[in-house]
Design a protein around this motif. Structure first.
Motif, mmCIF file in Angstrom:
data_model
loop_
_atom_site.group_PDB
_atom_site.id
_atom_site.type_symbol
_atom_site.label_atom_id
_atom_site.label_comp_id
_atom_site.label_asym_id
_atom_site.label_seq_id
_atom_site.Cartn_x
_atom_site.Cartn_y
_atom_site.Cartn_z
ATOM 1 N N TRP A 130 -5.255 -7.191 -0.058
ATOM 2 C CA TRP A 130 -6.539 -6.549 -0.333
ATOM 3 C C TRP A 130 -7.195 -6.254 1.016
ATOM 4 O O TRP A 130 -6.746 -6.760 2.041
ATOM 5 N N ARG A 163 -12.684 -14.424 -6.227
ATOM 6 C CA ARG A 163 -12.513 -13.174 -6.985
ATOM 7 C C ARG A 163 -11.059 -12.723 -6.920
ATOM 8 O O ARG A 163 -10.480 -12.304 -7.916
ATOM 9 N N ARG A 164 -10.459 -12.813 -5.742
ATOM 10 C CA ARG A 164 -9.050 -12.418 -5.592
ATOM 11 C C ARG A 164 -8.140 -13.336 -6.399
ATOM 12 O O ARG A 164 -7.172 -12.881 -7.020
ATOM 13 N N ARG A 175 0.431 -9.890 -2.418
ATOM 14 C CA ARG A 175 -0.604 -8.881 -2.645
ATOM 15 C C ARG A 175 -1.511 -8.828 -1.424
ATOM 16 O O ARG A 175 -1.776 -9.848 -0.793
ATOM 17 N N ALA A 181 -8.933 -14.847 -9.153
ATOM 18 C CA ALA A 181 -9.108 -14.474 -10.559
ATOM 19 C C ALA A 181 -8.287 -13.232 -10.924
ATOM 20 O O ALA A 181 -7.883 -13.072 -12.072
ATOM 21 N N GLU A 182 -8.023 -12.380 -9.947
ATOM 22 C CA GLU A 182 -7.226 -11.176 -10.199
ATOM 23 C C GLU A 182 -5.746 -11.478 -10.363
ATOM 24 O O GLU A 182 -5.029 -10.713 -11.015
ATOM 25 N N ILE A 183 -5.255 -12.576 -9.766
ATOM 26 C CA ILE A 183 -3.808 -12.824 -9.797
ATOM 27 C C ILE A 183 -3.398 -14.068 -10.572
ATOM 28 O O ILE A 183 -2.237 -14.192 -10.948
ATOM 29 N N THR A 226 -2.906 -16.818 -13.570
ATOM 30 C CA THR A 226 -2.698 -16.818 -15.010
ATOM 31 C C THR A 226 -2.684 -18.255 -15.502
ATOM 32 O O THR A 226 -1.951 -19.076 -14.956
#
Length: 114
Positions: free
Chosen positions: A13, A53-54, A11, A56-58, A60
């Motif tokens: 950003w 933050r990044r 990913r 936390a987005e990916i 699990t």
């Protein structure tokens, strides 16, 4: 030369990349790396917060999110990064603080704090 090593980017950003490390320690192990150079996560709170933050987005659950700051703390790459380590029962990954020290003897006596 910096920036020329092949990487499998998962990913992208505007401020960071998530990529597969060369030597993953669990299936799905990722590195989240800021595009701006900072030596470690203690250098710039804004970069570190954006990096988390990044993650936390990916990430699990269950997972570990790990970083090191400084050579004594086992940092070997002096560019801030967070390891995202997916976990599963019996994956065999032991963290240093989860292993009882051999020959450490009995624990010290507890002191009453009252």
């Amino acid at each position: 030369m910096a920036g020329t090593a092949a990487a499998r980017v998962v990913r992208r950003w505007p401020d960071a990349l998530a990529l597969h490390p060369l030597g993953p320690v669990t299936p799905g192990h990722l590195l989240v790396v800021p595009l701006r150079h900072v030596p470690d996560v203690t250098t710039d709170p804004e970069v570190s917060a954006a990096l988390m933050r990044r993650v936390a987005e990916i990430a699990t659950p269950p997972c570990n999110v790990i970083t090191s700051a400084g050579e004594v703390a086992t940092q070997t790459v002096f560019h801030a990064h967070l390891h995202v380590l997916p976990r599963s029962c019996g994956d065999g990954l032991l963290l240093p603080w989860s292993i009882p020290a051999a020959d450490s003897g009995p624990p010290p006596p507890r002191r009453n704090s009252l």
